[in-house]
Design a protein around this motif. Structure first.
Motif, PDB file in Angstrom:
ATOM      1  N   UNK A 178      10.687   2.250   3.555  1.00 31.87           N
ATOM      2  CA  UNK A 178      11.491   1.252   2.769  1.00 31.87           C
ATOM      3  C   UNK A 178      12.027   2.031   1.492  1.00 31.87           C
ATOM      4  N   UNK A 179      12.921   1.215   1.043  1.00 26.40           N
ATOM      5  CA  UNK A 179      13.726   1.962  -0.355  1.00 26.40           C
ATOM      6  C   UNK A 179      14.255   0.691  -1.172  1.00 26.40           C
ATOM      7  N   UNK A 180      13.741   0.677  -2.555  1.00 26.13           N
ATOM      8  CA  UNK A 180      14.147  -0.144  -3.364  1.00 26.13           C
ATOM      9  C   UNK A 180      15.129   0.837  -4.244  1.00 26.13           C
ATOM     10  N   UNK A 181      16.384   0.538  -4.006  1.00 26.51           N
ATOM     11  CA  UNK A 181      17.403   1.181  -4.632  1.00 26.51           C
ATOM     12  C   UNK A 181      17.690   0.776  -6.391  1.00 26.51           C
ATOM     13  N   UNK A 182      18.292   1.377  -7.059  1.00 22.98           N
ATOM     14  CA  UNK A 182      18.296   1.028  -8.345  1.00 22.98           C
ATOM     15  C   UNK A 182      19.905   0.330  -8.282  1.00 22.98           C
ATOM     16  N   UNK A 183      20.333  -0.107  -9.642  1.00 26.67           N
ATOM     17  CA  UNK A 183      21.704  -0.503  -9.834  1.00 26.67           C
ATOM     18  C   UNK A 183      22.762   0.703  -9.526  1.00 26.67           C
ATOM     19  N   UNK A 184      23.916  -0.056  -9.068  1.00 25.71           N
ATOM     20  CA  UNK A 184      24.904   1.110  -8.528  1.00 25.71           C
ATOM     21  C   UNK A 184      25.412   2.122  -9.485  1.00 25.71           C
ATOM     22  N   UNK A 185      25.578   1.758 -10.855  1.00 28.48           N
ATOM     23  CA  UNK A 185      26.235   2.536 -11.786  1.00 28.48           C
ATOM     24  C   UNK A 185      25.404   3.689 -12.440  1.00 28.48           C
ATOM     25  N   UNK A 239       7.032   2.584   0.712  1.00 28.88           N
ATOM     26  CA  UNK A 239       8.208   2.158  -0.002  1.00 28.88           C
ATOM     27  C   UNK A 239       8.341   3.010  -1.198  1.00 28.88           C
ATOM     28  N   UNK A 240       9.491   3.679  -1.291  1.00 28.85           N
ATOM     29  CA  UNK A 240      10.077   4.560  -2.346  1.00 28.85           C
ATOM     30  C   UNK A 240      10.859   3.823  -3.344  1.00 28.85           C
ATOM     31  N   UNK A 241      10.757   3.734  -4.705  1.00 28.86           N
ATOM     32  CA  UNK A 241      11.280   2.971  -5.515  1.00 28.86           C
ATOM     33  C   UNK A 241      12.229   3.868  -6.547  1.00 28.86           C
ATOM     34  N   UNK A 242      13.415   3.415  -6.597  1.00 28.16           N
ATOM     35  CA  UNK A 242      14.248   4.444  -7.632  1.00 28.16           C
ATOM     36  C   UNK A 242      13.548   4.532  -8.976  1.00 28.16           C
ATOM     37  N   UNK A 243      12.742   3.779  -9.860  1.00 32.48           N
ATOM     38  CA  UNK A 243      12.055   4.193 -10.804  1.00 32.48           C
ATOM     39  C   UNK A 243      10.716   3.406 -11.015  1.00 32.48           C
ATOM     40  N   UNK A 244       9.977   3.758 -11.902  1.00 26.69           N
ATOM     41  CA  UNK A 244       8.352   3.409 -11.997  1.00 26.69           C
ATOM     42  C   UNK A 244       8.394   1.957 -12.435  1.00 26.69           C
ATOM     43  N   UNK A 245       9.393   1.351 -12.950  1.00 23.92           N
ATOM     44  CA  UNK A 245       9.199  -0.022 -13.501  1.00 23.92           C
ATOM     45  C   UNK A 245       9.251  -1.012 -12.082  1.00 23.92           C
ATOM     46  N   UNK A 246      10.001  -0.282 -11.257  1.00 24.51           N
ATOM     47  CA  UNK A 246      10.369  -0.983 -10.129  1.00 24.51           C
ATOM     48  C   UNK A 246       9.229  -0.900  -8.827  1.00 24.51           C
ATOM     49  N   UNK A 247       8.701   0.503  -9.031  1.00 26.91           N
ATOM     50  CA  UNK A 247       7.429   0.780  -8.266  1.00 26.91           C
ATOM     51  C   UNK A 247       6.319  -0.171  -8.629  1.00 26.91           C
ATOM     52  N   UNK A 248       6.062  -0.410 -10.085  1.00 27.46           N
ATOM     53  CA  UNK A 248       5.073  -1.087 -10.597  1.00 27.46           C
ATOM     54  C   UNK A 248       5.088  -2.529  -9.802  1.00 27.46           C
ATOM     55  N   UNK A 264      -2.466  -0.495   2.958  1.00 25.09           N
ATOM     56  CA  UNK A 264      -1.428  -1.377   4.125  1.00 25.09           C
ATOM     57  C   UNK A 264      -0.119  -0.824   3.867  1.00 25.09           C
ATOM     58  N   UNK A 265       0.293  -0.109   2.525  1.00 29.88           N
ATOM     59  CA  UNK A 265       1.682   0.590   2.225  1.00 29.88           C
ATOM     60  C   UNK A 265       1.530   1.408   1.312  1.00 29.88           C
ATOM     61  N   UNK A 266       2.242   2.576   1.317  1.00 34.81           N
ATOM     62  CA  UNK A 266       2.105   3.326   0.167  1.00 34.81           C
ATOM     63  C   UNK A 266       3.256   3.210  -0.756  1.00 34.81           C
ATOM     64  N   UNK A 267       3.141   3.543  -1.936  1.00 37.96           N
ATOM     65  CA  UNK A 267       4.384   3.188  -2.796  1.00 37.96           C
ATOM     66  C   UNK A 267       4.506   4.439  -3.860  1.00 37.96           C
ATOM     67  N   UNK A 268       5.753   4.671  -3.852  1.00 38.02           N
ATOM     68  CA  UNK A 268       6.198   6.033  -4.725  1.00 38.02           C
ATOM     69  C   UNK A 268       7.230   5.608  -5.546  1.00 38.02           C
ATOM     70  N   UNK A 269       6.985   5.898  -7.036  1.00 38.20           N
ATOM     71  CA  UNK A 269       7.972   5.589  -8.125  1.00 38.20           C
ATOM     72  C   UNK A 269       8.493   6.761  -8.417  1.00 38.20           C
ATOM     73  N   UNK A 270       9.362   6.772  -9.753  1.00 38.62           N
ATOM     74  CA  UNK A 270      10.115   7.813 -10.263  1.00 38.62           C
ATOM     75  C   UNK A 270      10.076   7.712 -11.739  1.00 38.62           C
ATOM     76  N   UNK A 271       9.875   8.825 -12.422  1.00 42.09           N
ATOM     77  CA  UNK A 271       9.916   8.990 -13.921  1.00 42.09           C
ATOM     78  C   UNK A 271       8.688   9.557 -14.493  1.00 42.09           C
ATOM     79  N   UNK A 272       7.533   9.092 -14.016  1.00 47.07           N
ATOM     80  CA  UNK A 272       6.079   9.222 -14.358  1.00 47.07           C
ATOM     81  C   UNK A 272       5.777   8.739 -15.878  1.00 47.07           C
ATOM     82  N   UNK A 273       6.142   7.423 -15.963  1.00 50.27           N
ATOM     83  CA  UNK A 273       5.692   6.669 -17.285  1.00 50.27           C
ATOM     84  C   UNK A 273       4.418   6.786 -17.292  1.00 50.27           C
ATOM     85  N   UNK A 274       3.610   6.355 -18.447  1.00 47.79           N
ATOM     86  CA  UNK A 274       2.228   6.383 -18.754  1.00 47.79           C
ATOM     87  C   UNK A 274       1.530   5.403 -17.981  1.00 47.79           C
ATOM     88  N   UNK A 275       2.018   4.194 -17.768  1.00 47.39           N
ATOM     89  CA  UNK A 275       1.342   3.332 -16.945  1.00 47.39           C
ATOM     90  C   UNK A 275       1.265   3.600 -15.674  1.00 47.39           C
TER      91      UNK A 275
END
Lengths: 338, 338
Positions: A178-185, A239-248, A264-275
């Motif tokens: 699965x993929x959670x895309x970010x906004x288009x811009x 599920x890959x998410x286009x940034x960490x906030x959405x991965x959380x 049950x499901x793997x989750x991958x984010x993007x950015x490596x924020x502290x959280x």
């Protein structure tokens, strides 16, 4: 009336040094600068901003524009930028511009209350940005680049980051992804998607449209999209998410359905924020080197302020996959080499 | 040379309206103001900040000072302040002042590039703050108040918040209660502790020194302190944390030891940041009404800018216990009425 001579005497420095501090010169050591500033405050010295700007044309203040400080990535980036500016003897002022896209900051630049601007969330629709760049104003982009804008830009290789996640997931055996895309811009979101999508196709597992959710960069939207994905007959196994906030948000969507990550499901984010490194999430993600990026952007912007005619540079930093507990496999060479 | 007359023609308004926008008057409707600002940008009109400030003595810009934007409470507060300022036709610029405590912001106020300042993280050691207030500069405190400083202040009743948590925990049967105190300086942390401590004593369950951990407002420190508390022979059955960031650290400390919240230990935070409602934490906390507080602070500060001689006001808002999944009981009348 307190004069700069009084300040110099109080600080135990020459009047030239006081003048250099007022001009925001980088030639003054940080300790000396602090002593001069302390002496100014102590003595009640009030340099006239207007007169000073006219005389020196420098405020030693850099404006930074951000679109959404409630996305925890940006406070971390701003902290790094603030540190880099401090090291260079510059002060930072911030504009949080959810709607106006930095119009106020551009006004401040035109008015001379800041010497230059760093845009961290530029898009093609940022009002007045392209115009100000064209007029030769000292502006640099950090984090989000803009193709075709002739100004200094510091970004990471988001295409490579997206590709790395595709390699990792396919290399560990996932095929229903699965993929959670970010906004288009934002260029960041578009490049991450392009790298991820193209590499999955190259590896023989192209993204399936029904497993792609498109929405904003918000926790709530991501949580709800993940609940939808995981409630399907054939839910994705990762599920890959286009940034960490959405991965959380994706992790919380899974948790809300009683699913376990990564069982049950793997989750991958993007950015490596502290959280992402906190125990409750322990999220696999792609790290951006924000300290190095911030220093590079500050260096380019200050050089631009000194010399508006130098050619614009684009610096692209590499990024790095950081594997944590939200996925359960170590990176492997992928099926297809490129 | 573009004049304000050109801007007025382009925006379809009178020159007086353009002048009002430049002065930051609150009498101009938001739509009109946007039109005028758009016309200024479009026409390339460049009001001279210095000349304008000398003429009108108003920039329509308010500075906001914050000490740690990486604590997620502050981005949320700043978002609320930005909205309140926008409603009042004012622009916001931010200073993140981890070390310097707002010195740069005070300089900007002295120099006239902002009309007033909101301090969100003032302490008794904030350099130059008391002096600037004494000199009559328009400064208001939001969130963290300062006893004895004669300026407008908007806070919540942190003593009552601390008492409410004590009532709740004792009322649900806890007697061995841990406390993660915040740093010593901020009034918020001191008042929360005082309310919590006094009320526990009144209820016959005074805080036991070994169950109190003192440290900064950071996730890492809180996580490690909680691991120590929970590794004791007689671990606490509930832990109250002086803010949400540390409560998230306390939950993660418990998780890292394989403990379950609330089955093994209850955790209560303070502030009600967005993250507390996320499924992975689902944290019981004390809510501060930050939207109302922000509007009140903006109202007081703008009134102060209009009339520097009005008496200073202190507004204290009530707070509210929000019970979620990190605790397992509903609030009850406590054993002792006061």
């Amino acid at each position: 009336m307190v004069t700069s001579r009084d300040v110099a005497r109080l600080a135990g420095v020459s009047q030239m040094t006081v003048s250099r501090v007022l001009q925001g010169s980088t030639k003054v050591a940080a300790g000396t600068r602090d002593r001069v500033l302390a002496a100014m405050r102590e003595s009640g010295y009030q340099p006239n901003a207007a007169a000073r700007t006219m005389r020196t044309r420098r405020t030693a203040t850099i404006g930074v524009v951000v679109a959404d400080i409630t996305n925890p990535f940006y406070p971390q980036l701003l902290e790094a930028v603030g540190r880099a500016l401090g090291e260079a003897g510059q002060r930072m002022v911030l504009w949080n511009a959810p709607d106006s896209g930095g119009t106020s900051a551009l006004e401040a630049l035109d008015e001379g209350t800041v010497d230059g601007l760093l845009f961290t969330t530029a898009t093609e629709t940022s009002p007045g940005l392209a115009d100000a760049v064209e007029r030769g104003q000292p502006i640099a982009l950090l984090h989000r680049g803009l193709d075709g804008l002739d100004c200094d830009q510091v970004t990471t290789d988001n295409v490579a980051g997206g590709r790395a996640v595709a390699d990792y997931l396919v290399g560990t055996g996932h095929t229903r992804i699965g993929f959670l895309a970010g906004p288009d811009l934002p260029a960041t979101a578009r490049h991450r998607e392009r790298g991820f999508r193209d590499r999955l196709a190259e590896l023989g597992h192209p993204l399936a449209d029904p497993l792609v959710a498109r929405g904003g960069f918000s926790h709530d939207v991501a949580r709800s999209a993940t609940r939808d994905l995981l409630s399907r007959q054939d839910p994705p196994t990762a599920v890959f998410c286009a940034n960490d906030l959405t991965a959380l948000g994706a992790v919380d969507g899974a948790v809300s359905l009683g699913k376990r990550v990564p069982a049950d499901v793997w989750v991958v984010g993007y950015d490596d924020i502290a959280m992402t490194s906190w125990d409750s999430y322990d999220l696999t993600t792609v790290r951006q080197p924000i300290a190095d990026m911030s220093r590079a952007a500050v260096r380019l912007l200050l050089a631009r302020i000194d010399d508006r005619d130098r050619p614009a540079r684009v610096e692209e930093f590499p990024c790095e996959l950081v594997v944590r507990g939200s996925t359960a496999g170590t990176p492997q060479p992928s099926a297809v080499d490129t």
